[in-house]
Design an enzyme around this catalytic site. Sequence first.
Site, mmCIF file in Angstrom:
data_model
loop_
_atom_site.group_PDB
_atom_site.id
_atom_site.type_symbol
_atom_site.label_atom_id
_atom_site.label_comp_id
_atom_site.label_asym_id
_atom_site.label_seq_id
_atom_site.Cartn_x
_atom_site.Cartn_y
_atom_site.Cartn_z
ATOM 1 N N GLY A 14 2.634 -3.509 -17.899
ATOM 2 C CA GLY A 14 1.332 -3.746 -17.619
ATOM 3 C C GLY A 14 1.088 -2.187 -17.440
ATOM 4 O O GLY A 14 1.709 -1.456 -17.394
ATOM 5 N N ALA A 15 -0.264 -1.843 -16.832
ATOM 6 C CA ALA A 15 -0.841 -0.484 -16.528
ATOM 7 C C ALA A 15 0.223 0.053 -15.616
ATOM 8 O O ALA A 15 0.534 1.146 -15.623
ATOM 9 C CB ALA A 15 -2.174 -0.584 -15.869
ATOM 10 N N ASN A 105 0.232 -8.349 -7.370
ATOM 11 C CA ASN A 105 -0.789 -8.565 -6.293
ATOM 12 C C ASN A 105 -0.582 -10.015 -5.821
ATOM 13 O O ASN A 105 -0.153 -10.868 -6.429
ATOM 14 C CB ASN A 105 -1.999 -8.542 -7.082
ATOM 15 C CG ASN A 105 -2.619 -7.194 -7.381
ATOM 16 O OD1 ASN A 105 -2.386 -6.181 -6.668
ATOM 17 N ND2 ASN A 105 -3.758 -7.188 -8.319
ATOM 18 N N LYS A 190 -2.647 -5.592 1.782
ATOM 19 C CA LYS A 190 -2.849 -5.358 0.339
ATOM 20 C C LYS A 190 -3.692 -6.624 -0.112
ATOM 21 O O LYS A 190 -4.643 -6.788 -0.967
ATOM 22 C CB LYS A 190 -1.913 -5.225 -0.528
ATOM 23 C CG LYS A 190 -2.167 -5.009 -1.956
ATOM 24 C CD LYS A 190 -2.659 -3.793 -2.397
ATOM 25 C CE LYS A 190 -2.808 -3.371 -3.729
ATOM 26 N NZ LYS A 190 -2.729 -4.205 -4.894
ATOM 27 N N SER A 256 -8.205 -5.301 -11.734
ATOM 28 C CA SER A 256 -7.447 -5.945 -12.562
ATOM 29 C C SER A 256 -7.897 -7.449 -12.886
ATOM 30 O O SER A 256 -7.887 -7.996 -13.992
ATOM 31 C CB SER A 256 -5.901 -6.409 -11.925
ATOM 32 O OG SER A 256 -6.115 -6.760 -10.835
#
Length: 309
Positions: A14-15, A105, A190, A256
């Site tokens: 992924g990124a 996440n 977060k 995202s």
Amino acid sequence: MGRKQMNWVVVGTGALGNLWSLGLAASGASVQIFSRHSADSPEVLLQNSGRTTAEKRLAVISEPQDAAPGAVWLVMVKAWQLDEVLELLESNFSGQLLQLVISHNGMGAGEPVLSRQSQWQVYDLVTTHGAWRRNRFHSVHAGIGQSWIGPRKGSGGEADRAKPLWLPEFENARPPLNWDTAIESRRWQKLAINCAINPLAALAGVANGELSKPGYSQTIAAICDEIARVEKRLDPDELMGQVYNVIEATAGNQCSMLQDLKAGQVTEIDYLNGFVCEQGKRLNVKTPMNCELTDKIKQKVKHIAGHQP
Ligand code: KPL
């Protein structure tokens, strides 16, 4: 004096996974990418542009036993992919000493395997770097953030775990990086940031910066307030401040969840607002805004799926 140079296996192209693979390779580490995607074998040419630039050809493995000896595994996948990755690692490294850095996440993913393999040394990585994927092999580094890493509670005797030898190399890969023995609190912070930004930006179809408009402030306050009632060590005003800092630092970035919706992919809502909603039910704490946003994202996903050919 040379630094300790490690073997790393990075799971996830992924990124952010690509950014870290390139960063580790640039800092001199030996990096293998773990992927079962047919387009990725036997090697990939990764690139990143934006706030930093790099390009490197890296070897790909598709079986855990092909990992270099003693490799540290950096798992940077979507929350909903984590269980499958950990089950695969468990079927190869059950009962063994394995060092794992996990970054995704949200919260609540991967728990069953991690509680069975409590001898694994697990580190959580929390990052606010912003990135998006131009294509499978090219990440755009949209915002320089910072990162924190620390031992996961209950894993590998975390209480007396010293800083790992590979920490300087890992820091060099994508600075700034802070060692944080209270990484659990950082993960909650977060979580609050993602619960506030991701569903709101995804539903409105806007870049993160739009959320600084006054029309969003009541909803953001309600999200933070509910999270601070579920996890009592958090302060709702501090959470609000952190949310607005990230909105500003990543103003031009599409979050995202918006990228996932646009790509017709599964979202991480169950591990974000959905996790808060479930914790609220478990603790008998009301979390109506987080539950409502979870439902809205699920409806949106259904709506999009219903309109696909
Ligand atoms: O983590 C992010 C995401 O998009 O998932 C933020 C920090 C909100 C950056 O967009």
